[in-house]
Scaffold this motif. Structure first.
Motif, PDB file in Angstrom:
ATOM      1  N   VAL A  58       0.829  -1.206   0.000  1.00  0.00           N
ATOM      2  CA  VAL A  58       0.000   0.000   0.000  1.00  0.00           C
ATOM      3  C   VAL A  58       0.863   1.255   0.000  1.00  0.00           C
ATOM      4  CG1 VAL A  58      -1.713   1.320   1.294  1.00  0.00           C
ATOM      5  CG2 VAL A  58      -1.927  -1.167   1.126  1.00  0.00           C
ATOM      6  N   GLY A  59       1.836   1.310   0.899  1.00  0.00           N
ATOM      7  CA  GLY A  59       2.639   2.516   1.059  1.00  0.00           C
ATOM      8  C   GLY A  59       3.509   2.844  -0.131  1.00  0.00           C
ATOM      9  N   GLY A  60       4.017   1.813  -0.832  1.00  0.00           N
ATOM     10  CA  GLY A  60       4.894   2.067  -1.975  1.00  0.00           C
ATOM     11  C   GLY A  60       4.198   2.781  -3.116  1.00  0.00           C
ATOM     12  N   PRO A  61       3.068   2.255  -3.640  1.00  0.00           N
ATOM     13  CA  PRO A  61       2.351   2.976  -4.691  1.00  0.00           C
ATOM     14  C   PRO A  61       1.871   4.356  -4.245  1.00  0.00           C
ATOM     15  CG  PRO A  61       1.636   0.696  -4.607  1.00  0.00           C
ATOM     16  CD  PRO A  61       2.509   0.914  -3.411  1.00  0.00           C
ATOM     17  N   ALA A  62       1.446   4.459  -2.978  1.00  0.00           N
ATOM     18  CA  ALA A  62       1.026   5.766  -2.472  1.00  0.00           C
ATOM     19  C   ALA A  62       2.182   6.754  -2.522  1.00  0.00           C
ATOM     20  CB  ALA A  62       0.496   5.632  -1.041  1.00  0.00           C
ATOM     21  N   ALA A  63       3.362   6.302  -2.107  1.00  0.00           N
ATOM     22  CA  ALA A  63       4.537   7.179  -2.126  1.00  0.00           C
ATOM     23  C   ALA A  63       4.890   7.615  -3.540  1.00  0.00           C
ATOM     24  CB  ALA A  63       5.723   6.466  -1.473  1.00  0.00           C
ATOM     25  N   LEU A  64       4.804   6.703  -4.494  1.00  0.00           N
ATOM     26  CA  LEU A  64       5.119   7.049  -5.883  1.00  0.00           C
ATOM     27  C   LEU A  64       4.200   8.149  -6.404  1.00  0.00           C
ATOM     28  CD1 LEU A  64       5.746   3.478  -7.329  1.00  0.00           C
ATOM     29  CD2 LEU A  64       7.409   5.345  -7.340  1.00  0.00           C
ATOM     30  N   TYR A  65       2.911   8.010  -6.159  1.00  0.00           N
ATOM     31  CA  TYR A  65       1.975   9.009  -6.682  1.00  0.00           C
ATOM     32  C   TYR A  65       2.055  10.318  -5.916  1.00  0.00           C
ATOM     33  CZ  TYR A  65      -0.230   6.511 -10.435  1.00  0.00           C
ATOM     34  OH  TYR A  65      -0.453   5.883 -11.640  1.00  0.00           O
ATOM     35  N   LEU A  66       2.349  10.282  -4.635  1.00  0.00           N
ATOM     36  CA  LEU A  66       2.473  11.528  -3.882  1.00  0.00           C
ATOM     37  C   LEU A  66       3.754  12.267  -4.247  1.00  0.00           C
ATOM     38  CD1 LEU A  66       1.113  10.372  -0.422  1.00  0.00           C
ATOM     39  CD2 LEU A  66      -0.018  11.823  -2.117  1.00  0.00           C
ATOM     40  N   ALA A  67       4.829  11.531  -4.496  1.00  0.00           N
ATOM     41  CA  ALA A  67       6.054  12.171  -4.973  1.00  0.00           C
ATOM     42  C   ALA A  67       5.819  12.789  -6.344  1.00  0.00           C
ATOM     43  CB  ALA A  67       7.196  11.165  -5.025  1.00  0.00           C
ATOM     44  N   ALA A  68       5.163  12.047  -7.227  1.00  0.00           N
ATOM     45  CA  ALA A  68       4.874  12.574  -8.556  1.00  0.00           C
ATOM     46  C   ALA A  68       3.968  13.796  -8.482  1.00  0.00           C
ATOM     47  CB  ALA A  68       4.208  11.490  -9.407  1.00  0.00           C
ATOM     48  N   ALA A  69       3.074  13.829  -7.488  1.00  0.00           N
ATOM     49  CA  ALA A  69       2.138  14.939  -7.341  1.00  0.00           C
ATOM     50  C   ALA A  69       2.790  16.208  -6.825  1.00  0.00           C
ATOM     51  CB  ALA A  69       1.003  14.535  -6.401  1.00  0.00           C
ATOM     52  N   GLY A  70       4.004  16.103  -6.296  1.00  0.00           N
ATOM     53  CA  GLY A  70       4.701  17.287  -5.819  1.00  0.00           C
ATOM     54  C   GLY A  70       4.496  17.589  -4.352  1.00  0.00           C
ATOM     55  N   VAL A  71       4.190  16.563  -3.541  1.00  0.00           N
ATOM     56  CA  VAL A  71       4.113  16.779  -2.097  1.00  0.00           C
ATOM     57  C   VAL A  71       5.487  17.244  -1.601  1.00  0.00           C
ATOM     58  CG1 VAL A  71       3.825  15.624   0.119  1.00  0.00           C
ATOM     59  CG2 VAL A  71       2.225  15.171  -1.751  1.00  0.00           C
ATOM     60  N   GLY A  72       5.499  18.286  -0.809  1.00  0.00           N
ATOM     61  CA  GLY A  72       6.774  18.895  -0.417  1.00  0.00           C
ATOM     62  C   GLY A  72       7.687  17.985   0.370  1.00  0.00           C
ATOM     63  N   THR A  73       7.116  17.279   1.358  1.00  0.00           N
ATOM     64  CA  THR A  73       7.915  16.396   2.205  1.00  0.00           C
ATOM     65  C   THR A  73       7.193  15.078   2.413  1.00  0.00           C
ATOM     66  OG1 THR A  73       8.821  18.304   3.411  1.00  0.00           O
ATOM     67  CG2 THR A  73       9.076  16.141   4.431  1.00  0.00           C
ATOM     68  N   LEU A  74       7.885  13.991   2.148  1.00  0.00           N
ATOM     69  CA  LEU A  74       7.374  12.653   2.440  1.00  0.00           C
ATOM     70  C   LEU A  74       8.221  12.043   3.547  1.00  0.00           C
ATOM     71  CD1 LEU A  74       6.659  11.141  -1.109  1.00  0.00           C
ATOM     72  CD2 LEU A  74       4.987  11.956   0.565  1.00  0.00           C
ATOM     73  N   VAL A  75       7.575  11.586   4.594  1.00  0.00           N
ATOM     74  CA  VAL A  75       8.255  10.928   5.705  1.00  0.00           C
ATOM     75  C   VAL A  75       7.980   9.432   5.584  1.00  0.00           C
ATOM     76  CG1 VAL A  75       8.527  10.807   8.206  1.00  0.00           C
ATOM     77  CG2 VAL A  75       7.892  12.979   7.122  1.00  0.00           C
ATOM     78  N   LEU A  76       9.014   8.658   5.301  1.00  0.00           N
ATOM     79  CA  LEU A  76       8.881   7.216   5.082  1.00  0.00           C
ATOM     80  C   LEU A  76       9.283   6.472   6.346  1.00  0.00           C
ATOM     81  CD1 LEU A  76      10.631   7.033   1.582  1.00  0.00           C
ATOM     82  CD2 LEU A  76       8.245   7.645   2.088  1.00  0.00           C
ATOM     83  N   ILE A  77       8.365   5.665   6.882  1.00  0.00           N
ATOM     84  CA  ILE A  77       8.597   5.011   8.166  1.00  0.00           C
ATOM     85  C   ILE A  77       8.443   3.505   7.997  1.00  0.00           C
ATOM     86  CG2 ILE A  77       7.883   4.909  10.586  1.00  0.00           C
ATOM     87  CD1 ILE A  77       6.413   7.678   9.884  1.00  0.00           C
ATOM     88  N   ASP A  78       9.536   2.777   8.128  1.00  0.00           N
ATOM     89  CA  ASP A  78       9.500   1.319   7.995  1.00  0.00           C
ATOM     90  C   ASP A  78      10.852   0.771   8.437  1.00  0.00           C
ATOM     91  OD1 ASP A  78       9.279  -1.407   7.102  1.00  0.00           O
ATOM     92  OD2 ASP A  78       7.806  -0.765   5.619  1.00  0.00           O
ATOM     93  N   ASP A  79      10.850  -0.312   9.209  1.00  0.00           N
ATOM     94  CA  ASP A  79      12.121  -0.896   9.664  1.00  0.00           C
ATOM     95  C   ASP A  79      12.469  -2.172   8.919  1.00  0.00           C
ATOM     96  OD1 ASP A  79      10.165  -2.557  10.722  1.00  0.00           O
ATOM     97  OD2 ASP A  79      11.156  -2.808  12.657  1.00  0.00           O
ATOM     98  N   ASP A  80      11.711  -2.482   7.851  1.00  0.00           N
ATOM     99  CA  ASP A  80      11.885  -3.746   7.136  1.00  0.00           C
ATOM    100  C   ASP A  80      12.892  -3.609   5.993  1.00  0.00           C
ATOM    101  OD1 ASP A  80      11.463  -6.383   6.571  1.00  0.00           O
ATOM    102  OD2 ASP A  80       9.460  -6.128   5.695  1.00  0.00           O
ATOM    103  N   THR A  81      13.330  -4.749   5.475  1.00  0.00           N
ATOM    104  CA  THR A  81      14.206  -4.780   4.311  1.00  0.00           C
ATOM    105  C   THR A  81      13.466  -5.404   3.127  1.00  0.00           C
ATOM    106  OG1 THR A  81      15.116  -6.921   5.004  1.00  0.00           O
ATOM    107  CG2 THR A  81      16.317  -4.940   5.684  1.00  0.00           C
ATOM    108  N   VAL A  82      13.954  -5.129   1.947  1.00  0.00           N
ATOM    109  CA  VAL A  82      13.324  -5.631   0.727  1.00  0.00           C
ATOM    110  C   VAL A  82      13.646  -7.115   0.554  1.00  0.00           C
ATOM    111  CG1 VAL A  82      13.138  -5.377  -1.775  1.00  0.00           C
ATOM    112  CG2 VAL A  82      13.529  -3.357  -0.345  1.00  0.00           C
ATOM    113  N   ALA A  83      12.605  -7.914   0.313  1.00  0.00           N
ATOM    114  CA  ALA A  83      12.763  -9.345   0.044  1.00  0.00           C
ATOM    115  C   ALA A  83      12.265  -9.654  -1.358  1.00  0.00           C
ATOM    116  CB  ALA A  83      11.978 -10.168   1.072  1.00  0.00           C
ATOM    117  N   ALA A  84      12.731 -10.740  -1.908  1.00  0.00           N
ATOM    118  CA  ALA A  84      12.309 -11.118  -3.259  1.00  0.00           C
ATOM    119  C   ALA A  84      10.794 -11.294  -3.345  1.00  0.00           C
ATOM    120  CB  ALA A  84      13.012 -12.400  -3.691  1.00  0.00           C
ATOM    121  N   SER A  85      10.186 -11.806  -2.283  1.00  0.00           N
ATOM    122  CA  SER A  85       8.739 -12.030  -2.294  1.00  0.00           C
ATOM    123  C   SER A  85       7.951 -10.729  -2.300  1.00  0.00           C
ATOM    124  CB  SER A  85       8.327 -12.880  -1.089  1.00  0.00           C
ATOM    125  OG  SER A  85       8.665 -12.221   0.123  1.00  0.00           O
TER     126      SER A  85
END
Length: 250
Positions: A41-68
């Protein structure tokens, strides 16, 4: 607040949109939006909000990227496997729009750190996949008076709601279900994450710009198999463990 020539060209389709225009785009540029959980959910939301020109995005997650993750978390690419999600995500978002200030917070949100992390934010998007974190986010938003966009998905269905004061998220989900289904256990179709994440971003844009009618106090339910959606009201729960004991203006 002025825009550079690149920003005017980049946001041209917003600037001519009656419900956004210059004032709305300026509001987006001033906005600070927190995204908790940089997954399906958060990844696509971040992409569209960045594209929309939101001034500041605060990304909060302690996980790492997995193949799955890559089957549905389209913010990431194969070389990102093993990297922290907020670090990898910040790189891709900066490449998409260098005008956005990306703040990376590689920790799990908790009752102890939520107030500090969310300070100064205008909107919070919750894309996490466990109820205890969702309850923590809900409490933090109630404490700070912040609107909360909540997106969730599983199998072939998803839901999006906006909470601003009362009713709150725990009016919808008072307690964690005893046998809650997770994507890891029951599966999820990848494209569904894009639907829910994009709808979450759209609700955040509406909240910031004042366009349309955000889903405040309402829940949108999307059935991917049937290709249908419906919206239902979320009534305040008089026994809600989070918002019923707080004082609210008449």
């Amino acid at each position: 607040m002025t825009f550079s020539d690149d920003e005017i060209d980049r946001y041209a389709r917003h600037l001519v949109l009656a419900e956004v225009g210059g004032p709305g785009q300026q509001a987006l540029k001033r906005a600070r939006i927190a995204i908790i959980g940089l997954g399906g959910v958060g990844g696509p939301a971040a992409l569209y909000l960045a594209a929309a020109g939101v001034g500041t995005l605060v990304l909060i997650d302690d996980d790492t990227v997995a193949a799955s993750n890559l089957q549905r978390q389209v913010l990431f690419q194969t070389p990102d496997i093993g990297q922290g999600k907020v670090a990898a995500g910040a790189d891709h978002l900066a490449a998409l729009n260098p005008h956005v200030d990306i703040r990376s917070v590689p920790v799990r949100l908790s009752r102890e750190n939520a107030g500090e992390i969310l300070a100064g934010c205008d909107v919070v998007i919750d894309g996490t996949d466990d109820f205890e974190t969702r309850f923590t986010v809900n409490e933090a938003c109630l404490d700070a008076g912040l609107p909360l966009v909540s997106g969730a998905l599983g199998r072939w269905s998803g839901q999006v709601a906006v909470f601003r004061g009362r009713p709150c998220y725990r009016c919808l989900v008072p307690e964690a279900p005893p046998q809650a289904e997770t994507c890891a256990r029951v599966g999820v179709v990848g494209a569904l994450a894009g639907v829910v994440g994009t709808l979450s971003a759209l609700e955040a844009v509406k909240l910031v710009t004042g366009a349309g009618q955000p889903l405040v106090g309402r829940l949108m339910l999307y059935d991917g198999l049937a290709g249908t959606s419906r919206v239902v009201a979320v009534p305040p729960d008089p026994h809600c463990p989070s918002c019923s004991t707080r004082a609210w203006p008449e």
